[in-house]
Design a protein around this motif. Structure first.
Motif, PDB file in Angstrom:
ATOM      1  N   SER A  17       0.829  -1.211   0.000  1.00  0.00           N
ATOM      2  CA  SER A  17       0.000   0.000   0.000  1.00  0.00           C
ATOM      3  C   SER A  17       0.861   1.259   0.000  1.00  0.00           C
ATOM      4  O   SER A  17       0.587   2.217  -0.736  1.00  0.00           O
ATOM      5  CB  SER A  17      -0.926   0.006   1.216  1.00  0.00           C
ATOM      6  N   PRO A 189      -7.258   4.431   4.490  1.00  0.00           N
ATOM      7  CA  PRO A 189      -6.708   3.067   4.439  1.00  0.00           C
ATOM      8  C   PRO A 189      -6.284   2.546   5.804  1.00  0.00           C
ATOM      9  O   PRO A 189      -6.425   1.342   6.085  1.00  0.00           O
ATOM     10  CB  PRO A 189      -5.497   3.210   3.499  1.00  0.00           C
ATOM     11  N   SER A 204      -6.466   1.452  -0.345  1.00  0.00           N
ATOM     12  CA  SER A 204      -5.326   2.217  -0.858  1.00  0.00           C
ATOM     13  C   SER A 204      -5.449   2.429  -2.363  1.00  0.00           C
ATOM     14  O   SER A 204      -5.203   3.529  -2.874  1.00  0.00           O
ATOM     15  CB  SER A 204      -4.012   1.510  -0.534  1.00  0.00           C
TER      16      SER A 204
END
Length: 248
Positions: A17, A189, A204
């Protein structure tokens, strides 16, 4: 006793991410080097510079300058207060790890539900909100400095209070506000990470897609479509050339 292997899925998801977000901002930096107004941030920086020059060269605009800066400071203050409340709420959440860590992972297909990992996730979220609070507070501080500088007439200003120097300080305040907003966006996220590693990855990717559409300024073609007037059917070649000239 938990080991690193128990947290491997979550750490890999976090690394991927972070790489996705870093790659997105690397892409924006590359585009901004060739076209400074490719992003809305570049357009805002240009607008702030022109605004400061206009205010300092027109003494009659001092009231408008104060009102504009007041609105900017009020917005930054509101966001700083919101970040402070979120910090307190996150600290409260960290004390309930044993009670809700497993229930929040009910939809997670993989990933550890250990209390230690939950604390790590909450700490990342807490750090994000602290960064947001600091950025908004710095934005207020810098804007308060600019309030006095922007009302100094250009012809009476010291070289450190020239329109270009004042614009740089205002640009820093705008950058700090943007950093605070990015920190709020990145909290999305991190919140989904509390539910599991796959939710972190999905959120993400969704965040990057949303930012890609929000960060870009309007293209020249889109502006031409809005600005260009309709060309009359009986217009002469001279009229058409003049219309094309002013439509750019």
């Amino acid at each position: 006793m938990v080991s690193f292997a128990d947290f491997e899925t979550d750490f890999v998801a976090f690394a991927v991410s972070a790489a996705i977000v870093a790659a997105y901002y690397g892409f924006l930096n590359i585009k901004a080097r060739t076209n400074p107004t490719y992003t809305i941030h570049g357009v805002n920086a240009l607008a702030r510079s022109l605004w400061v020059e206009h205010i300092m060269r027109n003494a009659s605009k001092d009231v408008m300058a104060v009102q504009t800066m007041r609105n900017f400071i009020m917005g930054s203050s509101l966001m700083a207060s919101t970040a402070a409340l979120l910090v307190v709420g996150t600290l409260t959440l960290s004390g309930q790890a044993e009670n809700i860590s497993q229930s929040w992972h009910a939809l997670s297909f993989k990933g550890s539900v250990a209390t230690e990992l939950w604390i790590i996730k909450v700490m990342f979220l807490l750090l994000d909100f602290i960064v947001a609070f600091f950025a908004f507070a710095m934005s207020v501080r810098l804007a308060n400095h600019v309030v006095f500088m922007v009302n100094v007439p250009e012809h009476d200003a010291h070289h450190t209070l020239s329109p270009r120097a004042v614009a740089r300080r205002l640009h820093r305040a705008g950058n700090m506000f943007a950093i605070g907003m990015r920190a709020f966006f990145f909290a999305v996220p991190l919140v989904f990470w509390l539910f599991g590693p796959y939710f972190l990855l999905i959120s993400s990717i969704g965040l990057v897609i949303a930012l890609y559409h929000l960060d870009r300024s309007e293209s020249d073609e889109a502006l031409e479509t809005v600005i260009r007037p309709a060309v009359p059917s009986q217009a002469t070649p001279t009229d058409i050339s003049m219309q094309a000239k002013y439509a750019k």
